[in-house]
Motif scaffolding. Structure first.
Motif, PDB file in Angstrom:
ATOM      1  N   LYS A  72       0.833  -1.205   0.000  1.00 44.07           N
ATOM      2  CA  LYS A  72       0.000   0.000   0.000  1.00 44.07           C
ATOM      3  C   LYS A  72       0.867   1.253   0.000  1.00 44.07           C
ATOM      4  N   PHE A  73       1.878   1.249   0.866  1.00 44.34           N
ATOM      5  CA  PHE A  73       2.773   2.397   0.943  1.00 44.34           C
ATOM      6  C   PHE A  73       3.554   2.571  -0.357  1.00 44.34           C
ATOM      7  N   GLN A  74       3.944   1.448  -0.946  1.00 41.87           N
ATOM      8  CA  GLN A  74       4.724   1.506  -2.177  1.00 41.87           C
ATOM      9  C   GLN A  74       3.917   2.151  -3.297  1.00 41.87           C
ATOM     10  N   LYS A  75       2.636   1.861  -3.357  1.00 43.52           N
ATOM     11  CA  LYS A  75       1.778   2.479  -4.375  1.00 43.52           C
ATOM     12  C   LYS A  75       1.700   3.985  -4.164  1.00 43.52           C
ATOM     13  N   GLU A  76       1.620   4.399  -2.903  1.00 42.79           N
ATOM     14  CA  GLU A  76       1.588   5.835  -2.594  1.00 42.79           C
ATOM     15  C   GLU A  76       2.886   6.499  -3.046  1.00 42.79           C
ATOM     16  N   ILE A  77       3.998   5.862  -2.724  1.00 40.33           N
ATOM     17  CA  ILE A  77       5.304   6.419  -3.059  1.00 40.33           C
ATOM     18  C   ILE A  77       5.512   6.474  -4.568  1.00 40.33           C
ATOM     19  N   ASP A  78       5.089   5.431  -5.275  1.00 41.30           N
ATOM     20  CA  ASP A  78       5.231   5.415  -6.732  1.00 41.30           C
ATOM     21  C   ASP A  78       4.412   6.535  -7.366  1.00 41.30           C
ATOM     22  N   ARG A  79       3.289   6.839  -6.748  1.00 47.03           N
ATOM     23  CA  ARG A  79       2.437   7.910  -7.267  1.00 47.03           C
ATOM     24  C   ARG A  79       3.004   9.285  -6.913  1.00 47.03           C
ATOM     25  N   ASP A  80       3.398   9.464  -5.636  1.00 46.27           N
ATOM     26  CA  ASP A  80       3.975  10.736  -5.188  1.00 46.27           C
ATOM     27  C   ASP A  80       4.635  10.503  -3.828  1.00 46.27           C
ATOM     28  N   ASP A  81       5.964  10.590  -3.795  1.00 45.78           N
ATOM     29  CA  ASP A  81       6.664  10.315  -2.539  1.00 45.78           C
ATOM     30  C   ASP A  81       6.575  11.468  -1.550  1.00 45.78           C
ATOM     31  N   GLY A  82       6.140  12.658  -2.036  1.00 45.42           N
ATOM     32  CA  GLY A  82       5.940  13.790  -1.143  1.00 45.42           C
ATOM     33  C   GLY A  82       7.210  14.420  -0.608  1.00 45.42           C
TER      34      GLY A  82
END
Length: 265
Positions: A46-56
């Motif tokens: 789940k976190f990896q998908k967030e990071i791939d989209r936008d690591d912030g």
């Protein structure tokens, strides 16, 4: 462990701390409190998908990671270290920043579930950041090597063979990697952290010999690429006296890019 799997609600009631320990460190966030939970993916995915989209990560954050991982990057070429050494540094440093920034969103998540401070490895991959930092460090390392070699230029003679010529490059081991962040916690806490702050003579000599001999790219070593490279650089087949050995900023940059452009998996 048995309670977590077959009687999770009781374990959660008796000891939420033990429940969360098993939840994140063993099962990656996977819960079994209901049949619906069984279909959930682990928190790392789940976190990896967030990071791939936008690591912030801000520019300040990225600069912090770059400074922490500059030496590992240099060592992939000049310290006999694999490129994964640099990749691990980027992922580890970025994960710590990301975890701190998102701590309030996941209050029960333990940092140990995302990275190991002793092995300096992370379960999360910052592929875009890794590529961005490598792109920034490749020309920097190129110029640093050439500027450093220039210090010994007075020893280079046209009547030298390639081996003698490249022995001069070996003296790079007298130099110190630039901008070494000795106060960085990652450097001292990791088991596999290298405390070598200078290049290896053999690595520097090897780069020189590869360039002088006309190296073949490995990342995309198709027949057409090889032919194009040989035609472009002029393959040197002898060890005789050479005034021009095909070593320039352009060829060195291509060499460094080829050796460090490895996709993070």
């Amino acid at each position: 462990m048995t309670a977590y799997r077959f009687n999770p609600n009781l374990l959660k009631k008796k000891s939420a701390e033990k429940y969360n320990l098993i939840k994140y460190l063993v099962h990656d966030g996977q819960e079994y409190t209901s049949s619906k939970n069984c279909g959930d993916t682990g928190v790392s995915k789940k976190f990896q998908k967030e990071i791939d989209r936008d690591d912030g990560l801000t520019n300040t954050d990225k600069d912090r990671v770059l400074k922490a991982c500059r030496q590992p990057f240099y060592q992939t070429l000049l310290g006999h270290m694999p490129v994964s050494f640099f990749d691990s540094c980027v992922n580890y440093e970025a994960t710590q920043i990301w975890a701190k920034q998102n701590g309030s969103r996941y209050p029960d998540l333990m940092p140990q579930a995302l990275f190991d401070p002793k092995l300096r490895v992370s379960t999360l991959k910052f592929t875009k950041l890794r590529s961005e930092l490598a792109t920034a460090l490749q020309p920097e390392l190129t110029d640093w090597i050439l500027d450093s070699v220039q210090t010994f230029a007075y020893q280079l003679r046209s009547d030298m063979n390639n081996a003698e010529y490249c022995d001069v490059w070996a003296q790079l081991n007298r130099k110190v990697y630039p901008d070494i962040d000795r106060d960085n916690k990652w450097r001292y806490n990791g088991i596999f952290v290298s405390h070598d702050y200078s290049p290896k003579a053999g690595a520097a000599r090897g780069i020189c010999l590869d360039l002088a001999a006309g190296f073949v790219p490995t990342s995309k070593s198709t027949l057409s690429t090889v032919k194009s490279w040989i035609k472009e650089t002029g393959h040197i087949s002898t060890q005789g006296p050479l005034k021009e050995r095909g070593i320039s900023r352009e060829t060195l940059l291509k060499y460094i890019t080829d050796r460090t452009n490895v996709t993070v998996r």
